[in-house]
Scaffold this motif. Structure first.
Motif, PDB file in Angstrom:
ATOM      1  N   ILE A   1       5.800  16.441   6.870  1.00 33.21           N
ATOM      2  CA  ILE A   1       6.733  15.435   6.352  1.00 33.21           C
ATOM      3  C   ILE A   1       7.103  14.418   7.432  1.00 33.21           C
ATOM      4  CG2 ILE A   1       9.077  15.070   5.480  1.00 33.21           C
ATOM      5  CD1 ILE A   1       8.788  17.787   4.025  1.00 33.21           C
ATOM      6  N   ALA A   2       7.490  14.892   8.595  1.00 32.22           N
ATOM      7  CA  ALA A   2       7.909  13.978   9.665  1.00 32.22           C
ATOM      8  C   ALA A   2       6.749  13.090  10.104  1.00 32.22           C
ATOM      9  CB  ALA A   2       8.455  14.769  10.855  1.00 32.22           C
ATOM     10  N   GLU A   3       5.542  13.668  10.170  1.00 35.18           N
ATOM     11  CA  GLU A   3       4.377  12.890  10.599  1.00 35.18           C
ATOM     12  C   GLU A   3       4.085  11.760   9.618  1.00 35.18           C
ATOM     13  OE1 GLU A   3      -0.206  13.726  12.176  1.00 35.18           O
ATOM     14  OE2 GLU A   3       0.978  15.354  11.293  1.00 35.18           O
ATOM     15  N   PHE A   4       4.222  12.034   8.337  1.00 33.79           N
ATOM     16  CA  PHE A   4       4.012  10.980   7.342  1.00 33.79           C
ATOM     17  C   PHE A   4       5.065   9.887   7.488  1.00 33.79           C
ATOM     18  CE2 PHE A   4       1.236  13.810   4.744  1.00 33.79           C
ATOM     19  CZ  PHE A   4       0.241  12.890   4.451  1.00 33.79           C
ATOM     20  N   ILE A   5       6.312  10.263   7.639  1.00 36.19           N
ATOM     21  CA  ILE A   5       7.371   9.258   7.746  1.00 36.19           C
ATOM     22  C   ILE A   5       7.179   8.399   8.994  1.00 36.19           C
ATOM     23  CG2 ILE A   5       9.853   8.922   8.031  1.00 36.19           C
ATOM     24  CD1 ILE A   5      10.295  11.364   6.258  1.00 36.19           C
ATOM     25  N   ARG A   6       6.692   8.996  10.079  1.00 38.11           N
ATOM     26  CA  ARG A   6       6.448   8.215  11.297  1.00 38.11           C
ATOM     27  C   ARG A   6       5.420   7.113  11.072  1.00 38.11           C
ATOM     28  NH1 ARG A   6       6.481  13.508  13.764  1.00 38.11           N
ATOM     29  NH2 ARG A   6       8.495  13.863  14.797  1.00 38.11           N
TER      30      ARG A   6
ATOM     31  N   ILE B   1       5.237   5.528   1.937  1.00 33.96           N
ATOM     32  CA  ILE B   1       4.943   6.921   1.610  1.00 33.96           C
ATOM     33  C   ILE B   1       5.739   7.314   0.374  1.00 33.96           C
ATOM     34  CG2 ILE B   1       4.921   9.293   2.452  1.00 33.96           C
ATOM     35  CD1 ILE B   1       3.133   7.415   4.061  1.00 33.96           C
ATOM     36  N   ARG B   2       5.098   8.003  -0.557  1.00 35.67           N
ATOM     37  CA  ARG B   2       5.781   8.505  -1.739  1.00 35.67           C
ATOM     38  C   ARG B   2       5.590  10.012  -1.811  1.00 35.67           C
ATOM     39  NH1 ARG B   2       7.746   4.667  -0.892  1.00 35.67           N
ATOM     40  NH2 ARG B   2       8.012   2.738  -2.075  1.00 35.67           N
ATOM     41  N   PHE B   3       6.638  10.759  -1.471  1.00 35.97           N
ATOM     42  CA  PHE B   3       6.585  12.211  -1.606  1.00 35.97           C
ATOM     43  C   PHE B   3       6.834  12.562  -3.072  1.00 35.97           C
ATOM     44  CE2 PHE B   3       8.053  11.639   2.842  1.00 35.97           C
ATOM     45  CZ  PHE B   3       6.987  12.268   3.482  1.00 35.97           C
ATOM     46  N   ILE B   4       5.959  13.390  -3.631  1.00 35.97           N
ATOM     47  CA  ILE B   4       6.012  13.722  -5.050  1.00 35.97           C
ATOM     48  C   ILE B   4       6.105  15.234  -5.213  1.00 35.97           C
ATOM     49  CG2 ILE B   4       4.810  13.527  -7.271  1.00 35.97           C
ATOM     50  CD1 ILE B   4       3.264  11.145  -6.070  1.00 35.97           C
ATOM     51  N   GLU B   5       7.008  15.677  -6.062  1.00 34.67           N
ATOM     52  CA  GLU B   5       7.092  17.105  -6.343  1.00 34.67           C
ATOM     53  C   GLU B   5       5.875  17.567  -7.139  1.00 34.67           C
ATOM     54  OE1 GLU B   5      11.865  18.077  -6.411  1.00 34.67           O
ATOM     55  OE2 GLU B   5      10.878  17.577  -8.295  1.00 34.67           O
ATOM     56  N   TYR B   6       5.414  18.748  -6.826  1.00 37.97           N
ATOM     57  CA  TYR B   6       4.299  19.377  -7.528  1.00 37.97           C
ATOM     58  C   TYR B   6       4.747  19.687  -8.950  1.00 37.97           C
ATOM     59  CZ  TYR B   6       0.497  22.871  -8.106  1.00 37.97           C
ATOM     60  OH  TYR B   6      -0.587  23.591  -8.520  1.00 37.97           O
TER      61      TYR B   6
ATOM     62  N   ILE C   1       0.863  -1.176   0.000  1.00 43.28           N
ATOM     63  CA  ILE C   1       0.000   0.000   0.000  1.00 43.28           C
ATOM     64  C   ILE C   1       0.900   1.226   0.000  1.00 43.28           C
ATOM     65  CG2 ILE C   1      -1.697   1.331   1.307  1.00 43.28           C
ATOM     66  CD1 ILE C   1      -2.641  -1.374   2.486  1.00 43.28           C
ATOM     67  N   LYS C   2       0.730   2.061  -1.012  1.00 45.64           N
ATOM     68  CA  LYS C   2       1.537   3.277  -1.121  1.00 45.64           C
ATOM     69  C   LYS C   2       0.638   4.501  -0.978  1.00 45.64           C
ATOM     70  CE  LYS C   2       4.771   0.973  -4.241  1.00 45.64           C
ATOM     71  NZ  LYS C   2       5.430   0.990  -5.562  1.00 45.64           N
ATOM     72  N   LEU C   3       1.109   5.470  -0.229  1.00 44.70           N
ATOM     73  CA  LEU C   3       0.405   6.736  -0.074  1.00 44.70           C
ATOM     74  C   LEU C   3       1.155   7.809  -0.852  1.00 44.70           C
ATOM     75  CD1 LEU C   3      -0.524   6.734   3.736  1.00 44.70           C
ATOM     76  CD2 LEU C   3      -1.767   5.744   1.797  1.00 44.70           C
ATOM     77  N   ASN C   4       0.493   8.424  -1.823  1.00 46.73           N
ATOM     78  CA  ASN C   4       1.097   9.478  -2.625  1.00 46.73           C
ATOM     79  C   ASN C   4       0.855  10.822  -1.960  1.00 46.73           C
ATOM     80  OD1 ASN C   4       1.775   7.560  -4.517  1.00 46.73           O
ATOM     81  ND2 ASN C   4       0.117   8.063  -5.920  1.00 46.73           N
ATOM     82  N   VAL C   5       1.939  11.532  -1.665  1.00 50.85           N
ATOM     83  CA  VAL C   5       1.858  12.841  -1.009  1.00 50.85           C
ATOM     84  C   VAL C   5       2.504  13.883  -1.914  1.00 50.85           C
ATOM     85  CG1 VAL C   5       2.413  14.171   1.063  1.00 50.85           C
ATOM     86  CG2 VAL C   5       2.048  11.679   1.231  1.00 50.85           C
ATOM     87  N   VAL C   6       1.700  14.743  -2.513  1.00 52.95           N
ATOM     88  CA  VAL C   6       2.243  15.848  -3.302  1.00 52.95           C
ATOM     89  C   VAL C   6       2.620  16.962  -2.327  1.00 52.95           C
ATOM     90  CG1 VAL C   6       1.785  17.566  -5.087  1.00 52.95           C
ATOM     91  CG2 VAL C   6       0.852  15.257  -5.317  1.00 52.95           C
ATOM     92  N   LEU C   7       3.913  17.234  -2.220  1.00 50.35           N
ATOM     93  CA  LEU C   7       4.373  18.253  -1.270  1.00 50.35           C
ATOM     94  C   LEU C   7       4.207  19.647  -1.858  1.00 50.35           C
ATOM     95  CD1 LEU C   7       7.589  16.985   0.516  1.00 50.35           C
ATOM     96  CD2 LEU C   7       5.285  17.227   1.430  1.00 50.35           C
ATOM     97  N   MET C   8       3.661  20.557  -1.053  1.00 45.23           N
ATOM     98  CA  MET C   8       3.438  21.935  -1.486  1.00 45.23           C
ATOM     99  C   MET C   8       3.900  22.891  -0.398  1.00 45.23           C
ATOM    100  SD  MET C   8      -0.311  21.278  -3.195  1.00 45.23           S
ATOM    101  CE  MET C   8      -0.667  19.930  -2.034  1.00 45.23           C
ATOM    102  N   ARG C   9       4.725  23.825  -0.814  1.00 48.00           N
ATOM    103  CA  ARG C   9       5.317  24.773   0.121  1.00 48.00           C
ATOM    104  C   ARG C   9       4.228  25.556   0.867  1.00 48.00           C
ATOM    105  NH1 ARG C   9      10.319  26.906   0.043  1.00 48.00           N
ATOM    106  NH2 ARG C   9      10.645  26.201  -2.117  1.00 48.00           N
ATOM    107  N   GLY C  10       4.330  25.569   2.194  1.00 47.99           N
ATOM    108  CA  GLY C  10       3.414  26.348   3.004  1.00 47.99           C
ATOM    109  C   GLY C  10       2.034  25.746   3.140  1.00 47.99           C
TER     110      GLY C  10
END
Length: 336
Positions: free
Chosen positions: A174-179, A188-193, A159-168
């Protein structure tokens, strides 16, 4: 018969087809669709399950082994498990995955697994209910959490969670997702906008390079190391905290493009092959369905136009010229 393989002008062999089954969505995520929504395609312009299966059958003979079903939101398409079952019957297909916002997934997870779905990616850009509702313009994070539990119970892994990171907007999570990866087999998959369909000032203001994830790990004094492989990992650069069950990964198409290893093609809901997500080139394969030779030739023609890289980093620097015309289609219209 000597059937050609899907190899482009740069020697990249393509094994992976992403299929959008609809351009419609029940949410209006800020990076994917304008607040007022889109003018959706009428039903008669959307590929039928039979047409999709015919295309997959043909390209499976050319080397396609992985299928991902996307949208819009694929689960707004009724009886999606029927399409999964149809594709699963094609002998060459080894992996069928789904990208979803998770709003309808809990009720469908078991049926999709039984039909032949291998695994899921769930979009989840915040763990905070109010913020999740803001980013998605109406989504309920509790439904996503219920869907994760339903997928675990159904045996849909990883199971992968896609997280599009957005400034502000969500970069403070970020830390909460990694935990989350410490005690659960979640990836967790952090993805650039990405500037797909809108490379304006709004995108630039929200864009955040994923070097920020490494900075957060340093701030938390976490020990972590690379993960050799996670099923279906694609372009993700994967890591695991020491002792964690899950992992976290970085997908950075803008700051550090991964085009040299790109092995994917896209089929839009209205029947176009897109060789590259970022550019305008597309080929209307729907009009030749029923003619296997013509389908194969159109895929080869599409590959012939695929650029060496998507040049998204150029959108951060107005002084750099781009060599292709950027797509005007929004992410929901392409399938990501």
């Amino acid at each position: 018969m000597n059937i050609p393989r899907l190899i482009d002008n740069y020697g990249r062999e393509h094994h992976y087809l992403r299929i959008s089954v609809t351009d419609r969505c029940n949410l209006r995520c800020v990076y994917c669709m304008p607040e007022e929504g889109m003018e959706f395609e009428p039903a008669e312009k959307i590929l039928t399950f039979k047409e999709i299966t015919e295309v997959v059958r043909v390209v499976a003979g050319m080397g396609i082994r992985k299928i991902r079903l996307t949208g819009g939101e694929p689960l707004v398409r009724k009886n999606l498990e029927q399409l999964v079952a149809m594709i699963a019957q094609i002998p060459e297909i080894e992996d069928i995955s789904l990208t979803t916002n998770g709003m309808f997934l809990a009720a469908k997870a078991s049926a999709l697994k039984e039909a032949g779905l291998t695994r899921v990616n769930i979009s989840m850009d915040s763990l905070q209910p109010d913020r999740f509702k803001l980013i998605t313009r109406g989504g309920d994070v509790r439904k996503v959490l219920d869907s994760i539990d339903a997928c675990v119970e159904a045996g849909l892994r990883p199971i992968k969670l896609n997280v599009v990171l957005m400034r502000g907007l969500n970069d403070d999570e970020i830390a909460e997702f990694i935990r989350l990866t410490r005690d659960r087999d979640i990836h967790i998959r952090f993805i650039e906008y990405m500037p797909i369909g809108h490379s304006d000032a709004t995108w630039k203001n929200l864009y955040l390079p994923l070097s920020r994830v490494r900075e957060v790990c340093a701030e938390q004094r976490w020990d972590y190391g690379p993960v050799a492989t996670v099923q279906g990992n694609g372009p993700s650069e994967n890591y695991r905290l020491d002792g964690a069950l899950g992992s976290f990964g970085l997908i950075h198409p803008v700051s550090e493009h991964f085009c040299q290893s790109c092995n994917r093609l896209r089929l839009t809901a209205d029947g176009y092959i897109k060789p590259c997500l970022a550019w305008t080139e597309q080929f209307h394969v729907r009009r030749v369905i029923g003619d296997d030779k013509a389908i194969r030739q159109m895929f080869l023609d599409a590959l012939g136009t695929k650029p060496e890289n998507h040049e998204m980093s150029h959108f951060l620097n107005d002084d750099l010229a781009i060599t292709h015309t950027p797509t005007a289609r929004r992410m929901s219209q392409i399938g990501g």
